[in-house]
Design a protein around this motif. Structure first.
Motif, PDB file in Angstrom:
ATOM      1  N   ARG A   1       0.727  -1.068   0.103  1.00  0.00           N
ATOM      2  CA  ARG A   1      -0.017   0.103   0.087  1.00  0.00           C
ATOM      3  C   ARG A   1       0.955   1.339   0.054  1.00  0.00           C
ATOM      4  N   THR A   2       0.783   2.022  -1.022  1.00  0.00           N
ATOM      5  CA  THR A   2       1.465   3.357  -1.237  1.00  0.00           C
ATOM      6  C   THR A   2       0.853   4.435  -0.673  1.00  0.00           C
ATOM      7  N   ARG A   3      -0.302   4.319  -0.387  1.00  0.00           N
ATOM      8  CA  ARG A   3      -1.139   5.738   0.112  1.00  0.00           C
ATOM      9  C   ARG A   3      -2.041   5.391   1.233  1.00  0.00           C
ATOM     10  N   THR A   4      -1.382   5.573   2.495  1.00  0.00           N
ATOM     11  CA  THR A   4      -2.324   5.094   3.937  1.00  0.00           C
ATOM     12  C   THR A   4      -2.610   6.502   4.504  1.00  0.00           C
TER      13      THR A   4
ATOM     14  N   VAL B   1      -0.084   9.449   4.189  1.00  0.00           N
ATOM     15  CA  VAL B   1       1.364   9.186   3.686  1.00  0.00           C
ATOM     16  C   VAL B   1       1.162   8.759   2.211  1.00  0.00           C
ATOM     17  N   VAL B   2       2.002   9.216   1.449  1.00  0.00           N
ATOM     18  CA  VAL B   2       1.971   8.953   0.279  1.00  0.00           C
ATOM     19  C   VAL B   2       3.265   8.520  -0.256  1.00  0.00           C
ATOM     20  N   ALA B   3       3.660   7.561  -0.852  1.00  0.00           N
ATOM     21  CA  ALA B   3       4.773   7.173  -1.329  1.00  0.00           C
ATOM     22  C   ALA B   3       4.864   6.828  -2.895  1.00  0.00           C
TER      23      ALA B   3
ATOM     24  N   ASP C   1      10.391  11.529  -2.668  1.00  0.00           N
ATOM     25  CA  ASP C   1      10.084  11.076  -1.598  1.00  0.00           C
ATOM     26  C   ASP C   1       8.910  10.913  -0.923  1.00  0.00           C
ATOM     27  N   ALA C   2       8.453  10.175  -0.020  1.00  0.00           N
ATOM     28  CA  ALA C   2       7.121  10.037   0.617  1.00  0.00           C
ATOM     29  C   ALA C   2       6.877  11.408   1.084  1.00  0.00           C
TER      30      ALA C   2
ATOM     31  N   ALA D   1      -2.400  20.888  -1.231  1.00  0.00           N
ATOM     32  CA  ALA D   1      -1.522  19.774  -1.013  1.00  0.00           C
ATOM     33  C   ALA D   1      -0.688  19.527  -2.122  1.00  0.00           C
ATOM     34  N   PRO D   2       0.724  18.746  -1.892  1.00  0.00           N
ATOM     35  CA  PRO D   2       1.559  18.595  -2.899  1.00  0.00           C
ATOM     36  C   PRO D   2       1.378  17.929  -4.060  1.00  0.00           C
ATOM     37  N   VAL D   3       1.707  18.079  -5.395  1.00  0.00           N
ATOM     38  CA  VAL D   3       1.856  17.305  -6.411  1.00  0.00           C
ATOM     39  C   VAL D   3       2.788  16.385  -6.394  1.00  0.00           C
ATOM     40  N   VAL D   4       2.218  14.875  -6.790  1.00  0.00           N
ATOM     41  CA  VAL D   4       3.395  13.915  -6.702  1.00  0.00           C
ATOM     42  C   VAL D   4       3.352  13.254  -8.248  1.00  0.00           C
ATOM     43  N   THR D   5       4.540  12.524  -8.462  1.00  0.00           N
ATOM     44  CA  THR D   5       4.611  11.902  -9.806  1.00  0.00           C
ATOM     45  C   THR D   5       4.691  10.623  -9.728  1.00  0.00           C
TER      46      THR D   5
END
Length: 438
Positions: free
Chosen positions: A143-146, A197-199, A204-205, A217-221
């Motif tokens: 699980r990468t998003r918790t 928490v997003v990895a 970085d997470a 909220a931050p934008v992730v790739t």
């Protein structure tokens, strides 16, 4: 089975009562169905065929059914294992349903549920096999998003099953190492409601405090490395993205293989998110084709328009799918002059929706697309549509609507994208069996 001396009678079964039952079939939601003197119990932490002592957790005399936990196993199934997580069990974390089940057996149980829902709600007999998602061999650390809840003392943890009470934990075994490596479970979060928490695939997470404004909220790739699509996507850390690292690529390949889009075709991507399916469809149909994507979330649409900028034959439409099609919403809205509540009247279809389409992808929320949306989609006369479903009951209901309207279920693949839980993802492909629309 006969009642044990000293156990409550059926009429007396209430929360806290304990009885011995024989566990019956698996049910949608991660329970097994058991009966005690004709009373139905939905039992967690048991397996079909087991004899267990259960404690009623919810219910009162006269209730149609009761909820219960298996607190003692008297005759175990060969599929039972020792739960790897110390927080999985009666009265503990509500996040995992199947920690006590061998991983291969978990998939068989999920397949049984999908098949049963299709038979019961769509009257369709189907053999179902739940496939592992590539990269997953043991069912843990995927699980990468918790999202972790926070108690008044500032401790992060998980909610107990069907409860707002928090269970402080030191680790979550289905969360990825990068998620728990943020030390979020050891930090003091006093004053916060929850932390997410997003990895992501790249970078970085990140930890997002909740409540928070998704706009900041931050934008992730995130990367999709599929046979049919290989590229990066930007997505808000609070936006929707598949939580299993192999899921997005797996679902994209299943959809594209099932639909077989051809150059020049017109496609609709409904509930389109940040553009994963839209991008794969655009690549397949080429610049002579067309992709119309519909998404209600304004932040997702803004990111999607950037994500698909290199394929200008993709057009994003912001709005709820039912509203865009002009079908009556099943919800209710407030704001009448007398302060009451009323159903909205019929809407006009958006001019962005074409009169016909060759292919449609539906990836609705857990509640499904619904009868009105299915009817509007069918009216476009697509030769095929792919339905990505995270709830087998919703899929089965919408399958029934499609069968009634001249479509056949020609392909069904189910994926174990949420190991240790009862959740299962399905990709169903339907093809038109009736005459072409003019």
């Amino acid at each position: 089975m006969s009642q044990e001396p000293g156990t409550p009678s059926t009429a007396e079964l209430v929360a806290g009562s304990e009885v011995v039952v024989d566990a019956g079939p698996i049910a949608h939601g991660g329970f097994v169905v058991a009966r005690h003197e004709g009373r139905v119990l939905f039992v967690r932490h048991a397996l079909p065929g087991e004899q267990v002592r259960v404690r009623v957790t919810e219910g009162a005399a006269g209730d149609r059914f009761l909820r219960a936990d298996a607190v003692e196993v008297l005759a175990a199934s060969p599929d039972r294992v020792q739960p790897p997580c110390p927080y999985a069990g009666p009265g503990l974390c509500g996040g995992c349903d199947f920690q006590h089940v061998d991983v291969a057996a978990q998939r068989r149980l999920k397949a049984t549920v999908v098949a049963e829902q299709l038979q019961r709600l769509a009257h369709l007999e189907r053999d179902v096999v739940v496939e592992p998602v590539p990269g997953d061999t043991h069912g843990l650390r995927w699980r990468t998003r918790t999202e972790f809840a926070v108690d008044p003392a500032g401790r992060a943890g998980m909610r107990r099953h069907r409860s707002h009470a928090l269970l402080p934990i030191d680790d979550c075994l289905i969360a990825s190492e990068r998620v728990v490596g943020t030390a979020v479970l050891q930090a003091d979060w006093a004053g916060e409601k929850a932390v997410d928490v997003v990895a992501p695939s790249d970078g970085d997470a990140v930890v997002v405090r909740i409540p928070s404004d998704e706009a900041v909220a931050p934008v992730v790739t995130e990367n999709v490395a599929a046979q049919s699509l290989s590229r990066e996507f930007d997505v808000s850390a609070r936006g929707f993205w598949q939580v299993h690292p192999g899921a997005a690529a797996t679902f994209v390949d299943a959809v594209i293989a099932g639909l077989d889009p051809q150059p020049g075709e017109r496609c609709l991507d409904l509930y389109a998110g940040v553009g994963v399916f839209a991008s794969a469809l655009a690549q397949a149909v080429g610049e002579r084709g067309q992709v119309i994507a519909v998404e209600s979330d304004s932040i997702a649409v803004a990111q999607a328009r950037l994500n698909v900028a290199s394929t200008p034959w993709v057009r994003y439409v912001q709005g709820r799918v039912d509203h865009v099609f002009g079908v009556e919403s099943t919800g209710r809205v407030s704001g009448t002059r007398k302060g009451g509540r009323r159903r909205p009247g019929p809407r006009r279809p958006s001019s962005d929706i074409p009169p016909t389409a060759d292919l449609v992808v539906l990836d609705p929320p857990r509640t499904g697309a619904g009868k009105a949306v299915v009817g509007a989609v069918v009216a476009l006369g697509p030769r095929a549509l792919a339905y990505v479903a995270c709830d087998p009951a919703a899929l089965a209901r919408d399958t029934a609507y499609l069968l009634e309207r001249g479509y056949a279920l020609t392909s069904l693949r189910a994926f174990d994208a949420f190991p240790m839980t009862h959740h299962v993802e399905c990709v169903a492909v339907f093809t038109r069996t009736g005459p072409d629309l003019p």
